[in-house]
Design a protein around this motif. Structure first.
Motif, PDB file in Angstrom:
ATOM      1  N   ASN A 132       0.811  -1.216   0.000  1.00  0.00           N
ATOM      2  CA  ASN A 132       0.000   0.000   0.000  1.00  0.00           C
ATOM      3  C   ASN A 132       0.847   1.269   0.000  1.00  0.00           C
ATOM      4  N   LEU A 133       2.140   1.136  -0.310  1.00  0.00           N
ATOM      5  CA  LEU A 133       3.018   2.305  -0.410  1.00  0.00           C
ATOM      6  C   LEU A 133       3.804   2.250  -1.714  1.00  0.00           C
ATOM      7  N   GLY A 134       4.077   3.420  -2.286  1.00  0.00           N
ATOM      8  CA  GLY A 134       4.900   3.488  -3.478  1.00  0.00           C
ATOM      9  C   GLY A 134       4.191   2.954  -4.711  1.00  0.00           C
ATOM     10  N   ASP A 135       4.983   2.436  -5.629  1.00  0.00           N
ATOM     11  CA  ASP A 135       4.457   1.840  -6.860  1.00  0.00           C
ATOM     12  C   ASP A 135       3.927   0.451  -6.529  1.00  0.00           C
ATOM     13  N   ARG A 136       2.695   0.387  -6.055  1.00  0.00           N
ATOM     14  CA  ARG A 136       2.143  -0.863  -5.551  1.00  0.00           C
ATOM     15  C   ARG A 136       2.150  -1.960  -6.613  1.00  0.00           C
ATOM     16  N   ALA A 137       1.636  -1.678  -7.785  1.00  0.00           N
ATOM     17  CA  ALA A 137       1.558  -2.689  -8.846  1.00  0.00           C
ATOM     18  C   ALA A 137       2.949  -3.140  -9.276  1.00  0.00           C
ATOM     19  N   GLY A 138       3.863  -2.159  -9.409  1.00  0.00           N
ATOM     20  CA  GLY A 138       5.220  -2.518  -9.798  1.00  0.00           C
ATOM     21  C   GLY A 138       5.912  -3.363  -8.742  1.00  0.00           C
ATOM     22  N   THR A 139       5.653  -3.059  -7.470  1.00  0.00           N
ATOM     23  CA  THR A 139       6.251  -3.825  -6.374  1.00  0.00           C
ATOM     24  C   THR A 139       5.750  -5.266  -6.384  1.00  0.00           C
ATOM     25  N   LEU A 140       4.437  -5.448  -6.566  1.00  0.00           N
ATOM     26  CA  LEU A 140       3.904  -6.810  -6.603  1.00  0.00           C
ATOM     27  C   LEU A 140       4.488  -7.585  -7.780  1.00  0.00           C
ATOM     28  N   ALA A 141       4.553  -6.953  -8.935  1.00  0.00           N
ATOM     29  CA  ALA A 141       5.100  -7.640 -10.109  1.00  0.00           C
ATOM     30  C   ALA A 141       6.563  -8.020  -9.880  1.00  0.00           C
ATOM     31  N   SER A 142       7.320  -7.116  -9.262  1.00  0.00           N
ATOM     32  CA  SER A 142       8.729  -7.393  -8.984  1.00  0.00           C
ATOM     33  C   SER A 142       8.874  -8.520  -7.975  1.00  0.00           C
ATOM     34  N   ALA A 143       7.995  -8.542  -6.962  1.00  0.00           N
ATOM     35  CA  ALA A 143       8.062  -9.594  -5.950  1.00  0.00           C
ATOM     36  C   ALA A 143       7.737 -10.955  -6.555  1.00  0.00           C
ATOM     37  N   VAL A 198      13.153 -16.756   2.721  1.00  0.00           N
ATOM     38  CA  VAL A 198      13.147 -16.210   1.358  1.00  0.00           C
ATOM     39  C   VAL A 198      12.162 -15.049   1.256  1.00  0.00           C
ATOM     40  N   LEU A 199      10.967 -15.224   1.822  1.00  0.00           N
ATOM     41  CA  LEU A 199       9.951 -14.172   1.755  1.00  0.00           C
ATOM     42  C   LEU A 199      10.428 -12.913   2.486  1.00  0.00           C
ATOM     43  N   GLU A 203      10.997  -9.156   0.954  1.00  0.00           N
ATOM     44  CA  GLU A 203      10.402  -7.962   1.564  1.00  0.00           C
ATOM     45  C   GLU A 203      11.468  -6.882   1.792  1.00  0.00           C
ATOM     46  N   ARG A 204      12.580  -7.276   2.397  1.00  0.00           N
ATOM     47  CA  ARG A 204      13.635  -6.297   2.699  1.00  0.00           C
ATOM     48  C   ARG A 204      14.195  -5.676   1.418  1.00  0.00           C
ATOM     49  N   ALA A 205      14.326  -6.502   0.381  1.00  0.00           N
ATOM     50  CA  ALA A 205      14.848  -5.993  -0.895  1.00  0.00           C
ATOM     51  C   ALA A 205      13.922  -4.966  -1.521  1.00  0.00           C
ATOM     52  N   HIS A 206      12.655  -4.972  -1.102  1.00  0.00           N
ATOM     53  CA  HIS A 206      11.684  -4.014  -1.629  1.00  0.00           C
ATOM     54  C   HIS A 206      11.357  -2.915  -0.610  1.00  0.00           C
ATOM     55  N   GLY A 207      12.253  -2.708   0.341  1.00  0.00           N
ATOM     56  CA  GLY A 207      12.138  -1.573   1.250  1.00  0.00           C
ATOM     57  C   GLY A 207      11.201  -1.761   2.417  1.00  0.00           C
ATOM     58  N   ARG A 208      10.869  -3.004   2.762  1.00  0.00           N
ATOM     59  CA  ARG A 208       9.954  -3.227   3.881  1.00  0.00           C
ATOM     60  C   ARG A 208      10.629  -2.833   5.192  1.00  0.00           C
ATOM     61  N   GLU A 209       9.936  -2.021   5.980  1.00  0.00           N
ATOM     62  CA  GLU A 209      10.389  -1.662   7.320  1.00  0.00           C
ATOM     63  C   GLU A 209       9.300  -2.028   8.312  1.00  0.00           C
ATOM     64  N   ARG A 217       3.002  -0.582   4.432  1.00  0.00           N
ATOM     65  CA  ARG A 217       4.226  -1.257   4.015  1.00  0.00           C
ATOM     66  C   ARG A 217       4.358  -1.280   2.491  1.00  0.00           C
ATOM     67  N   THR A 218       5.615  -1.225   2.056  1.00  0.00           N
ATOM     68  CA  THR A 218       5.866  -1.332   0.623  1.00  0.00           C
ATOM     69  C   THR A 218       5.530  -2.722   0.117  1.00  0.00           C
ATOM     70  N   LEU A 219       5.780  -3.739   0.953  1.00  0.00           N
ATOM     71  CA  LEU A 219       5.532  -5.122   0.527  1.00  0.00           C
ATOM     72  C   LEU A 219       5.333  -5.999   1.753  1.00  0.00           C
ATOM     73  N   ASP A 220       4.319  -6.815   1.676  1.00  0.00           N
ATOM     74  CA  ASP A 220       4.058  -7.806   2.717  1.00  0.00           C
ATOM     75  C   ASP A 220       3.915  -9.156   2.032  1.00  0.00           C
ATOM     76  N   LEU A 221       4.701 -10.134   2.458  1.00  0.00           N
ATOM     77  CA  LEU A 221       4.617 -11.502   1.932  1.00  0.00           C
ATOM     78  C   LEU A 221       4.302 -12.433   3.090  1.00  0.00           C
ATOM     79  N   ASP A 222       3.181 -13.135   3.001  1.00  0.00           N
ATOM     80  CA  ASP A 222       2.775 -14.071   4.049  1.00  0.00           C
ATOM     81  C   ASP A 222       2.723 -15.484   3.494  1.00  0.00           C
ATOM     82  N   LEU A 223       3.349 -16.412   4.203  1.00  0.00           N
ATOM     83  CA  LEU A 223       3.210 -17.824   3.868  1.00  0.00           C
ATOM     84  C   LEU A 223       1.909 -18.309   4.493  1.00  0.00           C
ATOM     85  N   ILE A 224       0.914 -18.570   3.655  1.00  0.00           N
ATOM     86  CA  ILE A 224      -0.424 -18.917   4.130  1.00  0.00           C
ATOM     87  C   ILE A 224      -0.537 -20.397   4.438  1.00  0.00           C
ATOM     88  N   ALA A 225      -0.018 -21.241   3.566  1.00  0.00           N
ATOM     89  CA  ALA A 225      -0.118 -22.693   3.766  1.00  0.00           C
ATOM     90  C   ALA A 225       1.075 -23.364   3.103  1.00  0.00           C
TER      91      ALA A 225
END
Length: 281
Positions: A132-143, A198-199, A203-209, A217-225
């Protein structure tokens, strides 16, 4: 979970009737099996209960039965049969099998002939992404691209990207920047703990603090299952403890897999319908 935990079994000797030559099928010969199992031994170390590990006595009997059983021409085939049987044990993540044939009908002096192979379990995984911060679509695609490039992880499906209201500790907050959410499906032979690492690296590589719990957050990655694994450690809980309550996880997951099931909770379409009905009240 440690990827370095091992159970080893050496020199399991059993008579079998494998080989290309007719006399090998009639007279038989001794085969010697070595096994190295990769698994997480922490639960057994904590509980001191054999049910939390692999019973190597029972495993030895099962492998001996395979060697003494239906004959095959090649010890390569025999090794693969043994590996497949070992991986049927839920706790085993990988196995290395060596089949020795010390009495092979070779017309020159030799000490041993053997075949070795390694097989790993691949488990289905579900990963949720949000930004929900920055270039959201670009961040998801990069992740997603980063996930696709990760060794030991294969991405098999991507959901559409959905926009949702920000969720905070106090509930939904329409005044906060909206999230873009997505779910990817895949398979992995990484341990759950390694996959989580890995996740976090992505996240850190995409500026997550991590300055605020449930903050922007710029990026959130959750291992769901991770398959049907149920894990509770200080750093990881599987299945994700709040996934069944999150529209922004269930909706894209269902779009990626109409038959999706959240282990321990049921079908995702039913969970989403229940959640939608509750929100409508």
């Amino acid at each position: 979970m440690s990827a370095s935990d091992r159970i080893s079994l050496r020199g399991l000797r059993t008579r079998g009737y494998h080989g290309v030559l007719p006399e090998e099928r009639i007279a038989g010969q001794d085969f010697v099996i070595d096994l190295d199992l990769t698994l997480d031994l922490a639960p057994a170390a904590a509980s001191d209960d054999v049910r939390d590990t692999v019973h190597y006595g029972e495993l030895a009997q099962e492998v001996a039965g395979i060697v003494a059983g239906d004959p095959v021409d090649l010890i390569e085939t025999l090794a693969d049969r043994i590996a497949s049987a070992v991986l049927r044990a839920d706790r085993v993540l990988a196995v290395a099998v060596t089949v020795h044939k010390p009495q092979a009908p070779i017309p020159v002096a030799f000490d041993d002939v053997s075949v070795s192979l390694t097989r790993q379990r691949r488990s289905p995984v579900v990963i949720a992404l949000g930004s929900n911060l920055g270039d959201r679509a670009g961040t998801l695609a990069s992740a997603v691209a980063a996930l696709r490039g990760e060794e030991g992880l294969e991405i098999t499906a991507e959901s559409p990207v959905l926009e949702t209201v920000a969720l905070t500790l106090a509930g939904e907050d329409p005044d906060k920047p909206a999230y873009l959410n997505q779910v990817v499906l895949g398979t992995s032979d990484l341990t759950p703990e390694r996959l989580l690492g890995v996740l976090l690296d992505i996240e850190r590589a995409h500026g997550r603090e991590r300055n605020e719990r449930w903050g922007d957050r710029t990026l959130d990655l959750d291992l769901i299952a991770y398959g049907t694994e149920r894990i509770v450690t200080p750093s990881l809980e599987l299945p994700h403890p709040r996934a069944a309550e999150r529209d922004f996880v269930l909706r894209p997951w269902l779009a990626a897999d109409p038959d999706a099931v959240l282990p321990g909770h049921g079908r995702v379409d039913e969970l989403l319908a229940r959640l939608t009905a509750e929100d409508a009240r």
